[in-house]
Structures are given as structure tokens and as C-alpha cells.
Design an enzyme around this catalytic site. Structure first.
Site, PDB file in Angstrom:
ATOM      1  N   CYS B  96      -1.524   3.688  -1.802  1.00 11.07           N
ATOM      2  CA  CYS B  96      -0.629   3.230  -2.874  1.00 11.07           C
ATOM      3  C   CYS B  96      -0.148   4.403  -3.735  1.00 11.07           C
ATOM      4  O   CYS B  96       0.547   5.279  -3.237  1.00 11.07           O
ATOM      5  CB  CYS B  96      -1.350   2.166  -3.694  1.00 11.07           C
ATOM      6  N   ARG B 133       7.188  -7.080  -8.325  1.00 10.68           N
ATOM      7  CA  ARG B 133       6.264  -6.292  -7.522  1.00 10.68           C
ATOM      8  C   ARG B 133       5.961  -6.977  -6.196  1.00 10.68           C
ATOM      9  O   ARG B 133       6.049  -8.195  -6.079  1.00 10.68           O
ATOM     10  CB  ARG B 133       4.930  -6.137  -8.262  1.00 10.68           C
ATOM     11  N   HIS B 199      -4.730  -2.099   0.028  1.00 12.15           N
ATOM     12  CA  HIS B 199      -5.950  -2.128  -0.769  1.00 12.15           C
ATOM     13  C   HIS B 199      -6.919  -3.106  -0.111  1.00 12.15           C
ATOM     14  O   HIS B 199      -6.633  -3.660   0.938  1.00 12.15           O
ATOM     15  CB  HIS B 199      -5.672  -2.632  -2.191  1.00 12.15           C
TER      16      HIS B 199
END
Lengths: 434, 258
Positions: B96, B133, B199
Site C-alpha cells: 500500500c 476509497r 493487507h
């Protein structure tokens, strides 16, 4: 008028077995009168309690202290958004003081509507990662609420830099050295972003995971019994670049004794376990004192609280006595590790990831589960598989039983501690409530 | 593998700045998978303000928010110890914001103008075009050159990453957003550098990826008992299938911000 309708709808909801009705009743009230929170709070001296962790317990402790003088309005069901607050105020006796917990993201709007005389700010840390991705923004939004605001006393935790930044612009603040073992979210100064320096003598190490795990959460330790001036002058933490630092304390806790700057001392002996609850009691006592409750009376009243909406309660499941604990995030877990009964007593850990829990359970890797080595852990809940992998790498003996009630039986002991996050805790409580 | 004599050093970079989503777990996982095979390993945690070693074998960097990302990038640029380590053959696993820092720019509009200068270790740039997002399960078919099974994780970012000519992605996106371009790919890999938006943390869900990174450091590896990880993978693949629904194509799964 709106309040009457809301009460009627809430009563109907309860009779239909659809929950306490506080939220649906409150929605009805707000639907009929968008200013209802403003109107309903008139005539109540109100204290609001906000934080990431400890809202419900601190509200319960404050209620216990205020109840020594008469009826108290409160929202103990945990309904801490405007509908729940409106319902609590509509149900409560007129003129009674109000102790209300408020969601940390809604605090500004609720302060505007209810004009509290006291706001208690406990802590801020990562929670529900998929939705609240910057704790620092919450801290700054708190600061905007209290900047220059008169008529309210803020009771704030001096050991959490995010709270100090949030409360620091208020004209009237009582600073309590309430501790914050979880420091990972305040590594960067909330004002300037530079590194915060922690005084290793007076505060626990910053929480870490994996190899550098710091299990448990010792409170401030001091060899002797220091005088109040030492405790109060201890800097605790400071920004390495700007002048943000731990403020001078009005209330401190040392070796289980609560002290105030004006000379009051009292041993903190509570039915509720753990470091965090001693801190919650110190915060609630400080608020109760502003309401006029004598501090010794307040602490005595809080001491007998032994359960908060099912938390810390022991329930029976088959032949097993299970004590129910709630931990929703890494900061909460640090506090729960402090109250678990010693190994080899098994622990059932139930993890869900519904909307109210946060959809992303990767925070499990921020919890030092290595501290559970030496006992059986039953990984449970809808995200038991994620937890099992975490326990595998922490080298903790574990089995996997998705259903939490079945997991209690599978632990293979007559007594267990069960730790759930938000919705898994509710599931267990509903299943085992007698 | 036969254990080498020296300890394998894994540097976890700036978990205080880039540790919002549990990515520090990747370092724990890498170290344990070596130890369980008899290879001594240690995790060195580098916090903001600490000197970055140039001598670690493997570097792990995670995700975080805008301002901490800029602070981390500055500290990695000067002194350029991470660049030296990479030139010496070190392995880097970046997630990320960490992925974005390794590239040439990540387009952070700070109060004093553009501040998102990356390390330029790979020809990758990131803009900030995604609103809302990208939040949700991310499922990837790894690039064939990596020879890995499907990869699962959870993404939470607003960066739109573009790969330069000749830079390979970590994989093709089956579910989720990843880099966010029309080519529907995630991350990059180049030599011993691998970046992704996964993640979870990524290596908890993808032990084969962990072993690939370790093999770049120590060579061939013996198998481990990954029963717990396999159960998690099975469950996450089922969850991904539920998300993509009955239309058979991976759909974008957006969450609004509160």
C-alpha cells in the site's frame, strides 16, 4: 409531544420483543422534532462521556456516583448516537442529572445540542479500520469543539496525546493521569507530526507486536510512595519538536491510590477488575465531584459496580462458568490481557467482522497474543480462521470452534474467560443470558 | 534449504508511521517461517527517527496515512540506505503506502505543495484519483513469473498506481481494485522487490508468497504445516465468491467513507 410519541413507539417495540426500543423510539422522536435533543436536554445538568474504549463503563460508574443523590438519566444500553440519546432523555425523570455516552465521531453535534456542563474524554485509538482511517482527524475535530467553549468543564486523560490535543484548547480542563498503555496511534504528535517521546520511568512501553511484544499493560510503577508533587510534575510524555506535552495533573493514580492536587487521597478498590477500570473510576470521580458529590462517597458508590451491560459478568454454559469480557481493538486488548485470570485457564476468543465490528480484522496482528502462551485458546466467531493464523504464528496452543457457545464447552475446563469483540460479545450474551 | 550460519535480519520499517493495518505481522510471519526451519532470524523494528540499516536481508514496509507516508519517504531517501541495500540484492516487500514510496512519486498535495517524491527504486507512480476509497476484499491471480497460487487480502486506499513500461504487476485483479487502472492489475514486482495493495496482513493469507520472498534470501525451503492458513484461504475465497455474486465477473466493491 415528540417525546411522548417516541416513548409510545419504544414501549411497543419492547412489547413486540424487538429490543429495548431505545433506538427506534429515538428515531421517531427525532423524526417528529429534529431539535428534540436540544429540547429534551433542557433542564438536565448533563455529562457526556466519549472515547474509543471505556465509554459504557465510565458512564455506568458516573451514574453510580450520581445515584447517591437521586435519579439519573443514562443510556446504558450503549445506544450512543442521537436517537439513543433522545430516547434516554425522553424516558428519564425531568430535572435529573444526565450521564450519557456519546460516539466519538458524533461528539461535536451532541455537545451543540445538549450543552453539557461536563465532558469526559478518555482515549482515542484505531478502531473499525475500514471506516475511521485517521484517528488524528478525530482528535482535531474534538479540538474544534472545545476551542474557547465556556460553560463546560472537560475532564480529560493527560496520558493520551490525542486526547490532550483534543481537549487542550478548552478554557476549563481537569487533567487526570488515567494512563494509555496503547501508544501506537500517538507515535506522531497530533499537532506537528513529530515523534512523541515517552518517559519510560512513568509509562509502559509502546505496544508492539511480534518479536518485540509487550504483553499485558503494567500501570505506572514507582518504588516508593512519592509525594503528590512528584507525581503531578512528572512530564510523562512530550513532543520532540513542538511544545505539546503532558499537562500538569489535577488527579493522579499511584499504586492503586487516587490523589488530587488539593490533597484528597483514597484507595481505589473496585469490584471491576483491571487498570483501565481504575482509570475510568478516577475520571468518573472527577466528574461527580463537579456535580457536588463528595469524592469519597462517589468512590464508595462506584466500588460495588460489578457488571456493565454483561461485561465482566460470569454466566453458566452447560457445566462451564464463563466470564464475559469485551475487547474491540488493540488498545482494548491490552487492557483485557491485564484482567485475564492466570494460565492455564483457557480463553475463548470470539471475533466477528460485521459492520459494527469493522469489516477488516487485520488489527488482530496489533494485539500481542504471544501473552497467551501456556494455555489453550479456542478461536471462535465468524473470523475464527483469521484468529487461528495469528495464534499459530504467536505459538499459542489453539483449536478452532466457530460457534462461541460450543467453543466454551470445547475449552475443556470448568471455568473460562471469554473475550469477544462487539457483535460476537452480543451474540454470546444473548445466547447465555439467564 | 540448509540453514546458513548468520542470522537473517528482517527490517520492519516505520511501523509507527506505516502500521495502520496490521502489516507489521508480515515481519513476524517471515521470521517465524525461518525459525521453524532451523534458520535463525531476527526482526529489527525501525521507528521514525531511527537509523535505517543498509545491511538487512529483507525489508518490510506497510500501509498508513498521507502525512506519515511523507515522513517515512523522507527518512528513507536520506541517507539512501534502503537504495544501497537493494543495489546489494536485498529483498523488499512493500504494501500500500509502502508500495507507493518505492516508486517515483505518489502525488501527495501537502500544505506546501506537492511533496510525494518517492525513492524511485522502480518505475511506478501513484496518483490520488480514487474517490471514494477502494475498500474491501482483494483477490489476485499472481503474475505467471512468480509461480504462486491465487492471492487474497483486504485493500483500503485511494491511490491509483501506474506501472512504467516493462514493469510487471504482482498479479491480475480477479476481485477488488488493486492499482485501479483499466489493465486491472495489482502491485508490481521487479527483481527482489514486490509491492501490493494486499493487507490482511498479506503473508498471513498467502504463506506461499512469504516463502517466495524468503527463497530470494536463503534459497529453497522445506514445506511447513500451514493448516491454519489453508483454512483461512478457503474461507476467504468463499467470501470473495459471495461478494462477486452470480454474474461470474469480479465486480468492484466500494464502501463510502463515513
Amino acid at each position: 409531544m415528540a417525546a411522548t410519541a417516541g416513548r409510545g413507539i419504544a414501549a411497543l417495540s419492547r412489547r413486540l420483543g424487538r429490543g429495548s426500543g431505545s433506538v427506534i423510539g429515538g428515531r421517531a422522536i427525532l423524526g417528529l422534532d429534529p431539535m428534540a435533543l436540544h429540547h429534551l436536554s433542557r433542564g438536565h445538568d448533563t455529562a457526556l462521556v466519549s472515547a474509543t474504549n471505556g465509554k459504557t463503563t465510565t458512564t455506568a460508574l458516573l451514574r453510580a456516583a450520581l445515584a447517591t443523590r437521586g435519579p439519573v438519566v443514562t443510556n446504558l444500553a450503549g445506544a450512543n448516537l442521537p436517537p439513543g440519546l433522545a430516547a434516554a432523555l425522553a424516558e428519564g425523570p425531568e430535572g435529573a442529572p444526565a450521564a450519557l455516552e456519546v460516539d466519538e465521531a458524533w461528539l461535536g453535534r451532541v455537545v451543540e445540542a445538549t450543552r453539557p456542563i461536563i465532558v469526559i474524554l478518555l482515549n482515542l485509538s484505531r478502531d473499525q479500520l475500514d471506516r475511521n482511517n485517521e484517528v488524528r482527524k478525530l482528535s482535531s475535530s474534538w479540538r474544534d469543539i472545545f476551542d474557547g467553549r465556556t460553560g463546560v468543564t472537560v475532564v480529560a486523560n493527560a496520558d493520551d496525546p490525542l486526547v490532550v490535543w483534543g481537549a487542550g484548547a478548552a478554557p476549563d480542563v481537569r487533567w487526570v493521569g488515567a494512563g494509555q498503555p496503547w501508544t501506537a496511534d500517538a507515535a506522531g504528535c497530533p499537532r506537528c507530526g513529530s515523534r512523541i517521546v515517552w518517559d519510560a520511568e512513568s509509562l509502559p512501553d509502546p505496544a508492539t507486536t511480534g518479536d518485540n511484544a509487550t504483553p499485558g499493560a503494567p500501570g505506572p510503577t514507582t518504588a516508593d510512595d512519592p509525594n503528590v508533587a512528584d507525581v503531578i510534575d512528572n512530564p510523562g510524555w512530550a513532543c520532540s519538536a513542538c511544545d505539546l506535552h503532558r499537562p500538569r495533573l489535577d488527579v493522579a493514580i499511584t499504586d492503586g491510590v487516587l490523589r488530587t492536587a488539593d490533597g484528597f487521597r483514597h484507595s481505589l478498590q473496585l469490584a471491576l477488575p483491571g487498570r483501565a477500570n481504575r482509570s475510568n473510576a478516577a475520571m468518573a470521580m472527577t466528574a461527580a465531584r463537579i456535580f457536588g458529590v463528595e469524592p469519597g462517597v462517589a468512590l464508595e458508590a462506584m466500588a460495588s459496580t460489578d457488571e456493565v451491560v454483561g461485561r465482566y459478568r460470569t454466566v453458566r454454559s452447560g457445566n462451564v462458568e464463563a466470564r464475559l469480557l469485551l475487547a474491540k481493538n488493540p488498545a482494548g486488548w491490552l487492557e483485557v490481557l491485564d484482567v485475564l485470570r492466570p494460565a492455564p485457564m483457557p480463553v475463548v476468543v470470539a471475533i466477528n467482522s460485521r459492520v459494527a465490528d469493522g469489516r477488516d480484522p487485520s488489527w488482530l496482528w496489533d494485539v500481542p497474543f504471544e501473552a497467551l502462551r501456556g494455555r489453550m485458546v479456542v478461536a471462535s466467531g465468524e473470523r475464527c480462521a483469521d484468529l487461528a493464523v495469528r495464534l499459530h504464528y504467536a505459538e499459542v496452543d489453539h483449536k478452532v470452534v466457530a460457534d462461541p457457545v460450543a467453543a466454551i464447552a470445547a475449552a475443556g475446563a470448568s471455568e473460562v474467560d471469554l473475550v469477544g469483540n462487539y457483535t460476537s460479545f452480543q451474540t454470546v450474551r444473548a445466547a447465555l443470558a439467564s | 534449504m540448509s540453514p546458513r550460519e548468520s542470522v537473517v535480519t528482517i527490517a520492519l520499517l516505520f511501523p509507527d508511521l506505516l502500521g495502520t493495518y496490521g502489516d507489521g505481522g508480515n515481519a513476524t510471519i517471515l521470521a517465524q517461517r525461518l525459525r521453524w526451519r532451523g534458520q535463525p532470524a531476527e526482526v529489527v523494528t525501525i521507528r521514525s527517527g531511527d537509523a535505517v540499516p543498509a545491511s538487512a536481508d529483507l525489508y518490510v514496509v506497510g500501509g498508513g496515512e498521507d502525512l506519515p507516508q511523507v515522513l517515512a519517504a523522507r527518512q528513507l531517501m536520506n541517507p539512501p540506505n534502503l537504495r544501497r541495500a537493494v543495489e546489494g540484492g536485498a529483498t523488499v516487500f512493500a504494501v500500500c503506502a509502502g508500495l507507493q514510496i518505492l516508486g517515483t512519486s505518489f502525488d501527495f498535495a501537502g500544505p506546501e505543495g506537492p511533496q510525494g517524491e518517492g525513492l524511485g527504486l522502480v518505475d511506478v507512480s501513484t496518483g490520488r484519483s480514487m474517490n471514494p476509497r477502494a475498500v474491501g476484499e482483494l483477490l489476485i491471480d499472481p503474475d505467471p513469473g512468480l509461480v504462486l497460487p491465487a492471492m487474497t487480502g483486504y485493500e483500503n486506499h485511494s491511490g491509483a498506481t501506474v506501472l512504467g513500461p516493462g514493469v510487471k504487476p504482482a498479479g491480475r485483479v480477479r476481485l477488488g481494485v488493486g492499482n485501479g487502472g483499466d489493465d486491472k492489475v495489482d502491485g508490481f514486482w521487479s527483481g527482489h522487490l514486490l509491492g501490493t495493495y494486499l493487507h490482511g496482513p498479506a503473508l498471513a493469507r498467502n504463506p506461499a508468497l512469504a516463502d517466495l520472498l524468503l527463497s530470494w534470501v536463503v534459497g529453497d525451503l522445506t514445506p511447513l504445516d500451514d493448516t491454519d492458513s489453508e483454512r483461512l484461504r478457503t474461507e476467504r475465497f468463499k467470501a470473495a465468491a459471495r461478494v462477486s455474486g452470480g454474474n461470474g465477473t469480479a465486480r468492484r466493491w466500494w464502501h463510502g467513507r463515513r
